[in-house]
Design a protein around this motif. Structure first.
Motif, PDB file in Angstrom:
ATOM      1  N   ASP A   1      -3.898   2.796   5.882  1.00 55.48           N
ATOM      2  CA  ASP A   1      -4.188   3.864   4.925  1.00 55.48           C
ATOM      3  C   ASP A   1      -2.976   4.169   4.037  1.00 55.48           C
ATOM      4  O   ASP A   1      -3.063   5.011   3.146  1.00 55.48           O
ATOM      5  CB  ASP A   1      -4.612   5.126   5.685  1.00 55.48           C
ATOM      6  CG  ASP A   1      -5.159   6.185   4.759  1.00 55.48           C
ATOM      7  OD1 ASP A   1      -6.110   5.885   4.009  1.00 55.48           O
ATOM      8  OD2 ASP A   1      -4.624   7.312   4.762  1.00 55.48           O
TER       9      ASP A   1
ATOM     10  N   ILE B   1       0.819  -1.220   0.000  1.00 61.59           N
ATOM     11  CA  ILE B   1       0.000   0.000   0.000  1.00 61.59           C
ATOM     12  C   ILE B   1       0.855   1.273   0.000  1.00 61.59           C
ATOM     13  O   ILE B   1       0.532   2.245  -0.674  1.00 61.59           O
ATOM     14  CB  ILE B   1      -0.937   0.012   1.240  1.00 61.59           C
ATOM     15  CG1 ILE B   1      -1.853  -1.210   1.234  1.00 61.59           C
ATOM     16  CG2 ILE B   1      -1.775   1.282   1.264  1.00 61.59           C
ATOM     17  CD1 ILE B   1      -2.702  -1.335   2.475  1.00 61.59           C
TER      18      ILE B   1
ATOM     19  N   LYS C   1      -8.462   4.784   0.345  1.00 60.90           N
ATOM     20  CA  LYS C   1      -7.288   5.405   0.973  1.00 60.90           C
ATOM     21  C   LYS C   1      -7.328   6.915   0.728  1.00 60.90           C
ATOM     22  O   LYS C   1      -7.795   7.381  -0.307  1.00 60.90           O
ATOM     23  CB  LYS C   1      -5.994   4.827   0.372  1.00 60.90           C
ATOM     24  CG  LYS C   1      -5.948   3.306   0.347  1.00 60.90           C
ATOM     25  CD  LYS C   1      -5.784   2.737   1.723  1.00 60.90           C
ATOM     26  CE  LYS C   1      -5.636   1.231   1.653  1.00 60.90           C
ATOM     27  NZ  LYS C   1      -6.804   0.494   2.077  1.00 60.90           N
TER      28      LYS C   1
ATOM     29  N   SER D   1      -1.965  10.003   1.384  1.00 61.58           N
ATOM     30  CA  SER D   1      -1.112   8.816   1.481  1.00 61.58           C
ATOM     31  C   SER D   1      -0.410   8.518   0.164  1.00 61.58           C
ATOM     32  O   SER D   1       0.652   7.915   0.151  1.00 61.58           O
ATOM     33  CB  SER D   1      -1.945   7.588   1.870  1.00 61.58           C
ATOM     34  OG  SER D   1      -2.634   7.809   3.062  1.00 61.58           O
TER      35      SER D   1
ATOM     36  N   ALA E   1      -1.237   6.325  -1.857  1.00 60.37           N
ATOM     37  CA  ALA E   1      -1.086   4.878  -1.738  1.00 60.37           C
ATOM     38  C   ALA E   1      -1.056   4.212  -3.104  1.00 60.37           C
ATOM     39  O   ALA E   1      -1.542   4.755  -4.102  1.00 60.37           O
ATOM     40  CB  ALA E   1      -2.219   4.303  -0.898  1.00 60.37           C
TER      41      ALA E   1
END
Length: 464
Positions: free
Chosen positions: A226, A169, A455, A459, A461
């Protein structure tokens, strides 16, 4: 070759010869003579007995199953392992050095959190043990993608830190940037992870914390999932979460345990409290000094009557009481808990009443300052409360010098400063600037949980 190895052992003995708690023993075993090195202050006797002495006497081969070989010529690494509570075993024939992890210094048990307490949800908090903190997170995230990298920081103290992230992630660019900052640190010693946080921030001169800090395993686990990166430090209770945004400093993990209506109400209250705590006393100065016409006539009469005996201008009056509040707060936090509470309550009442009767302060200002002090504690992150205290003085001076015009200038500086900040290279004002519409679902208003399954944009991600 044998002579070189013997010289290496002599070097180890030379390095640790003036340390009182070092223990050097020789034992005769089935594998020949073994010299044992360890620090008695870092290892419990029972651990040493069960992991080292009993296997050496009865089943010496067990030692090789639980230990690792170390290069005898790498003296610095050997001394570092010894300082970390590991036991060195030097087998004279065939001149082999083995290391067993026997660190077992006393640690406190897991207790309730005192700085991030909640009514609903788990009550456990991190401790000062790095291994315990990692285990608390792994108990919540039972996923092989949860990675744990170990580093050593502090050129003099060699403190161990762990970098945790979800490998599938986390944003790799963020991870590489953080690794680079930590690897380039040349700070001599760390007593708490707060020092590390300041050293790896994007703008160390800013009064705003640019990384989130938490002592709650549930909060940290939520950020890891997250796509954030979490740092633990041995001997430190808190964990660093990065990157973060200004708006996340107002988010409490309890928001997700409450209904969305209650959580949204409480978040709005925290935002309101932060901006009111830096505005209440500056508005008092501004209105009385430059713009009395903005106040209702009756309120202005009450203020003038309240200040009729005060010989100082509003700016001096406010600075005087603000400094008294700071002194009471600082003195109360440094004293023993029971004495500190008494000093805070009695000192505030007695000094406040006496100052009004002596004509040094107006009673309306006492109410405003007390309200402002209470509002400063609404944000769940204590570091943000400290920031609001500093920012308030900038607003007070601006209001005292230029009135409402000064307040507008101070606000312009505040927002310009926030817009320039970054957290691990990510804009600090995300999701407002740059706008991430989906993140607004969990911004000032927290939407129902079923809409929060993606998310956050901050982040960056790998997957949504």
């Amino acid at each position: 070759m044998e002579e070189k190895k013997q010289q290496a052992i002599e070097k180890i003995k030379e390095k640790i010869q003036e340390i009182d708690d070092v223990v050097i023993k020789e034992m005769v075993t089935d594998a020949g003579i073994v010299t044992i090195f360890y620090f008695s202050s870092l290892i419990e006797k029972m651990t040493l007995q069960s992991m080292v002495f009993i296997p050496l006497v009865n089943h010496v081969n067990q030692i090789f199953q639980v230990s690792e070989s170390v290069d005898l010529e790498d003296i610095d690494v050997i001394i570092q392992k010894l300082n970390a509570g590991q036991t060195l075993l030097f087998f004279h024939k065939p001149a082999l050095l083995q290391v067993i992890d026997t660190y077992s210094a006393p640690t406190r048990s897991i207790t309730n959190t005192e700085t991030e307490s909640t009514v609903i949800g788990p009550q456990d908090a991190f401790t000062e043990s790095l291994e315990t903190n990692i285990s608390l997170v792994k108990r919540r995230i039972q996923n092989p993608m949860l990675k744990n990298e170990t580093r050593t920081v502090g050129t003099e103290t060699n403190i161990k830190i762990s970098i945790l992230y979800m490998d599938n992630i986390v944003n790799k660019e963020n991870l590489d940037r953080l690794r680079g900052r930590i690897d380039n640190l040349q700070y001599p010693f760390f007593t708490d992870i707060s020092e590390l946080k300041q050293l790896i921030e994007d703008n160390p001169l800013s009064p705003f914390p640019q990384h989130y800090m938490s002592v709650r395993p549930d909060s940290v686990s939520q950020y890891l999932v997250d796509g954030r990166i979490v740092i633990f430090m041995d001997n430190s209770q808190a964990a660093i979460v990065c990157p973060t945004s200004f708006f996340e400093l107002f988010v409490s993990v309890e928001d997700y345990y409450n209904r969305w209506t209650t959580a949204s109400l409480l978040r709005m209250l925290r935002f309101f409290g932060f901006f009111m705590t830096i505005m209440i006393t500056p508005m008092y100065i501004s209105a009385l000094t430059f713009h009395p016409e903005i106040l209702p006539y009756e309120l202005l009469l009450n203020l003038q009557e309240s200040r009729s005996k005060v010989p100082f201008p509003p700016l001096v009056e406010v600075l005087f009481i603000e400094l008294i509040i700071e002194v009471l707060r600082e003195a109360g936090s440094r004293m023993p808990a029971k004495v500190g509470q008494t000093i805070g309550i009695v000192g505030g009442i007695v000094i406040g009443t006496a100052a009004v009767e002596a004509g040094l302060l107006s009673n309306i200002l006492i109410v405003l300052v007390a309200t402002s002090a209470l509002l400063s504690f609404l944000p769940p992150i204590f570091l943000l409360s400290n920031t609001s205290r500093f920012i308030r003085y900038i607003f007070i001076l601006s209001a005292g010098l230029f009135g409402l015009y000064g307040l507008m200038l101070a606000f312009a500086w505040l927002f310009a400063h926030l817009l320039r900040l970054n957290s691990l290279g990510t804009p600090y004002m995300t999701p407002v600037v740059p706008r991430k519409a989906r993140d607004l679902f969990d911004g000032i208003i927290r939407f129902p949980i079923k809409y929060l399954n993606e998310k956050k944009g901050i982040s960056r991600a790998q997957k949504k």
